[in-house]
Design a protein around this motif. Structure first.
Motif, PDB file in Angstrom:
ATOM      1  N   HIS A 164      -3.104   5.732   2.061  1.00  0.00           N
ATOM      2  CA  HIS A 164      -3.660   5.026   0.906  1.00  0.00           C
ATOM      3  C   HIS A 164      -4.915   4.277   1.317  1.00  0.00           C
ATOM      4  CE1 HIS A 164      -3.977   2.789  -2.810  1.00  0.00           C
ATOM      5  NE2 HIS A 164      -4.012   1.667  -2.126  1.00  0.00           N
ATOM      6  N   GLU A 185      -4.147  -3.729   0.787  1.00  0.00           N
ATOM      7  CA  GLU A 185      -5.299  -3.750   1.692  1.00  0.00           C
ATOM      8  C   GLU A 185      -6.609  -3.970   0.951  1.00  0.00           C
ATOM      9  OE1 GLU A 185      -7.423  -3.708   5.256  1.00  0.00           O
ATOM     10  OE2 GLU A 185      -5.269  -3.949   4.863  1.00  0.00           O
ATOM     11  N   GLN A 208      -0.615  -2.237  -4.423  1.00  0.00           N
ATOM     12  CA  GLN A 208      -1.895  -2.475  -3.760  1.00  0.00           C
ATOM     13  C   GLN A 208      -1.810  -3.677  -2.822  1.00  0.00           C
ATOM     14  OE1 GLN A 208      -4.605  -0.737  -3.779  1.00  0.00           O
ATOM     15  NE2 GLN A 208      -4.847   0.325  -5.733  1.00  0.00           N
ATOM     16  N   ASP A 257       0.809  -1.223   0.000  1.00  0.00           N
ATOM     17  CA  ASP A 257       0.000   0.000   0.000  1.00  0.00           C
ATOM     18  C   ASP A 257       0.839   1.270   0.000  1.00  0.00           C
ATOM     19  OD1 ASP A 257      -2.559  -1.163  -0.167  1.00  0.00           O
ATOM     20  OD2 ASP A 257      -2.488  -1.678   1.954  1.00  0.00           O
TER      21      ASP A 257
END
Length: 230
Positions: free
Chosen positions: A195, A17, A15, A11
């Protein structure tokens, strides 16, 4: 002058989470006849908190915590088919392609030309190594540290081992609790790049006003910030 830049991985560079959130939604759907989504989420978070010391951070610990929660909320009656679905969800997360975040490559490439760049991440060793290899960023880092947890002592050790000490180092990440605050406590700089939704166990208050703290919307402004920091 800064000599060493530490980057978090999940994150911050790619990417992560979002995949946990999608899997948790699927988990809630599987157990909709046994628990309300909010209650199930609370029980799962309790299980994760209990299990971090034993399983560590990452997909495997999350999967085991889902199985444990499923057994608890069904009072041991969870069907084998549901356990199989949970295990399949965990494998899907482990196999998911790496998706770099905006400006991640540009920031790492720019700073690698002038500073020592260290990836400092926690989680499952094999999974983190696989994600780094798939990211295409591996050759840009001077060192990679996959740690069990991130504390002030962790950053003192890493920046002494791979740089000129924490006083001339900066750590950038999306977690105040793991990436920013302990790096500042170690004597370094901490840059917060939020983020999406933060995992509840990573929440913390911003160290507003601290001379070695900064926040930015994304990584596009990081190289200029580093060059201007003294």
């Amino acid at each position: 002058m800064l000599t060493t830049i530490g980057f978090d991985a999940d994150d911050t560079l790619w990417q992560n989470e979002a995949y946990f959130r999608l899997t948790q939604e699927r988990f809630a759907d599987l157990l909709r006849d046994h628990a309300e989504p909010q209650h199930l989420s609370e029980r799962l978070l309790e299980a994760e908190r209990r299990n971090i010391g034993a399983y560590g951070f990452g997909v495997k610990g999350f999967t085991l915590s889902m199985i444990e929660t499923a057994i608890e909320v069904t009072e041991g009656r969870v069907p084998a088919s549901v356990i199989s679905e949970i295990l399949g969800s965990g494998r899907a997360m482990l196999d998911h392609p790496v998706e770099l975040l905006p400006h991640a490559r540009d920031a790492v490439e720019a700073l690698a030309q002038s500073h020592r760049i260290v990836l400092i991440t926690k989680g499952d060793l094999l999974h983190q190594e696989r994600k780094l290899a798939q990211s295409g960023l591996g050759d840009l880092f001077h060192a990679v540290e996959i740690v069990s947890d991130k504390t002030a002592q962790t950053y003192q050790n890493v920046f002494a081992r791979h740089g000129t000490g924490p006083e001339q180092a900066l750590m950038v990440g999306n977690s105040l609790k793991s990436d920013v605050i302990p790096a500042i406590e170690a004597g370094g700089f901490g840059v917060y790049v939020p983020h999406g939704v933060t995992w509840a166990l990573e929440s913390a208050d911003e160290p507003q006003g601290h001379p070695r703290y900064a926040s930015m919307a994304d990584l596009s402004t990081l190289p200029e910030f580093v060059r201007s920091t003294r």
